[in-house]
Design an enzyme around this catalytic site. Structure first.
Site, short mmCIF file in Angstrom:
data_model
loop_
_atom_site.label_atom_id
_atom_site.label_comp_id
_atom_site.label_asym_id
_atom_site.label_seq_id
_atom_site.Cartn_x
_atom_site.Cartn_y
_atom_site.Cartn_z
N GLY A 42 20.05 -15.31 25.36
CA GLY A 42 21.26 -14.49 25.35
C GLY A 42 21.19 -13.19 26.13
N GLU A 97 18.09 -6.90 23.63
CA GLU A 97 18.73 -7.96 22.84
C GLU A 97 20.21 -8.05 23.21
OE1 GLU A 97 18.83 -10.62 21.53
OE2 GLU A 97 17.98 -10.68 19.54
N ASP A 98 20.78 -9.22 23.04
CA ASP A 98 22.21 -9.37 23.33
C ASP A 98 23.09 -8.80 22.22
OD1 ASP A 98 21.38 -11.34 21.56
OD2 ASP A 98 22.27 -13.02 22.63
N ASP A 101 23.25 -8.84 14.60
CA ASP A 101 24.19 -9.31 13.60
C ASP A 101 23.62 -8.94 12.23
OD1 ASP A 101 26.42 -10.76 12.73
OD2 ASP A 101 25.33 -12.64 12.67
N PHE A 150 32.92 -13.75 16.02
CA PHE A 150 31.92 -14.47 16.79
C PHE A 150 32.27 -14.39 18.27
CE2 PHE A 150 29.40 -17.87 18.52
CZ PHE A 150 28.22 -17.73 17.82
N VAL A 151 31.38 -13.80 19.06
CA VAL A 151 31.67 -13.57 20.48
C VAL A 151 30.81 -14.45 21.39
CG1 VAL A 151 32.53 -11.21 20.18
CG2 VAL A 151 30.08 -11.59 20.50
N ASP A 157 26.26 -17.40 23.63
CA ASP A 157 26.75 -18.78 23.62
C ASP A 157 27.36 -19.18 22.29
OD1 ASP A 157 24.16 -18.81 22.23
OD2 ASP A 157 24.44 -20.98 22.20
N ARG A 163 27.87 -19.07 28.24
CA ARG A 163 26.96 -17.96 28.59
C ARG A 163 27.34 -17.33 29.93
NH1 ARG A 163 22.54 -17.98 25.12
NH2 ARG A 163 21.78 -20.00 24.44
P1 IMP Z 1 20.56 -11.62 13.60
O1 IMP Z 1 19.15 -12.02 13.31
O2 IMP Z 1 21.49 -12.07 12.49
O3 IMP Z 1 20.75 -10.16 13.91
O4 IMP Z 1 21.04 -12.52 14.80
C1 IMP Z 1 20.93 -12.17 16.09
C2 IMP Z 1 21.08 -13.39 16.98
O5 IMP Z 1 22.13 -14.24 16.53
C3 IMP Z 1 21.50 -12.96 18.37
O6 IMP Z 1 20.39 -12.75 19.18
C4 IMP Z 1 22.36 -14.13 18.82
O7 IMP Z 1 21.54 -15.11 19.43
C5 IMP Z 1 22.95 -14.70 17.57
N1 IMP Z 1 24.32 -14.20 17.33
C6 IMP Z 1 24.74 -13.36 16.38
N2 IMP Z 1 26.06 -13.11 16.45
C7 IMP Z 1 26.50 -13.83 17.50
C8 IMP Z 1 27.80 -13.97 18.12
O8 IMP Z 1 28.84 -13.39 17.73
N3 IMP Z 1 27.85 -14.80 19.20
C9 IMP Z 1 26.76 -15.45 19.70
N4 IMP Z 1 25.53 -15.33 19.16
C10 IMP Z 1 25.40 -14.53 18.07
MG MG Z 2 19.76 -14.04 20.83
#
Ligand code: IMP
Ligand code: MG
Length: 171
Positions: A42, A97-98, A101, A150-151, A157, A163
């Site tokens: 990402g 990081e992208d 969440d 969700f983006v 993706d 992507r």
């Molecule tokens: P976390 O561990 O919950 O913070 O998740 C982070 C990862 O979840 C990111 O690096 C993304 O790969 C994926 N992710 C979380 N939210 C989204 C979204 O809205 N769109 C796409 N990927 C997401």
């Molecule tokens: Mg990611």
């Protein structure tokens, strides 16, 4: 292909913000070089564009972790799919990081990389969904705070699609 996607952050907005982030990083690390740890897949677009704008010596390495599979909800587990190629010892490391969440992925990565004795370790994310946080993480550079939606696009993706969109959109 993009008919059902609403633009949330335009290509121009993304580009402008990346220039600002790169200027900030170049200032904060003045006189040093930075080692960008790009979290695949990402963050690839973000990491490359950011790296081009940083006016310091930059090195890059890549790491791949899986936390979601192809689902929209986090499994809560983080698995290292590909580790870094090089040591980060004594380097000024910035994790790229992208999106943050729940924060689980970054909390895990931060702890793991901190244990490898970098000179310093900070986090830079393009997007942040603060409402969704379940694990506390100290993020130094944030591109945009976004609502709990969700983006996709600009590297992000949904089931490996979208992507390559040049903007960030909502499905
Ligand atoms: P976390 O561990 O919950 O913070 O998740 C982070 C990862 O979840 C990111 O690096 C993304 O790969 C994926 N992710 C979380 N939210 C989204 C979204 O809205 N769109 C796409 N990927 C997401
Ligand atoms: Mg990611």
């Amino acid at each position: 292909m993009t008919d059902n996607i609403k633009v949330l952050i335009s290509e121009e907005q993304v580009n402008e913000r990346i220039i600002e982030l790169a200027e900030q990083i170049s200032k904060d690390y003045e006189g040093k070089s930075v080692h960008l740890v790009c979290i695949l897949k990402g963050s690839v677009f973000f990491c490359c564009d950011l790296a081009k704008r940083i006016s310091l010596p930059v090195t890059m390495d890549f790491m791949s972790v899986s936390s979601y599979g192809d689902e929209k909800v986090s499994s809560g587990r983080v698995k290292i799919v590909k580790d870094l190629d090089e040591s980060i010892q004594d380097k000024e490391v910035i994790i790229i990081e992208d999106i943050i969440d729940s924060g689980r992925t970054l909390a895990y990565l931060n702890e793991l990389l901190a244990s490898r004795s970098p000179a310093s370790l900070t986090i830079c994310t393009l997007l942040d969904k603060p409402e969704r946080r379940v694990t506390d993480v100290d993020v130094k550079y944030v591109g945009f705070e976004i609502p709990d939606e969700f983006v996709v696009g600009y590297g992000l993706d949904y089931q490996q699609k979208y992507r390559n969109l040049p903007f960030v959109g909502v499905v």
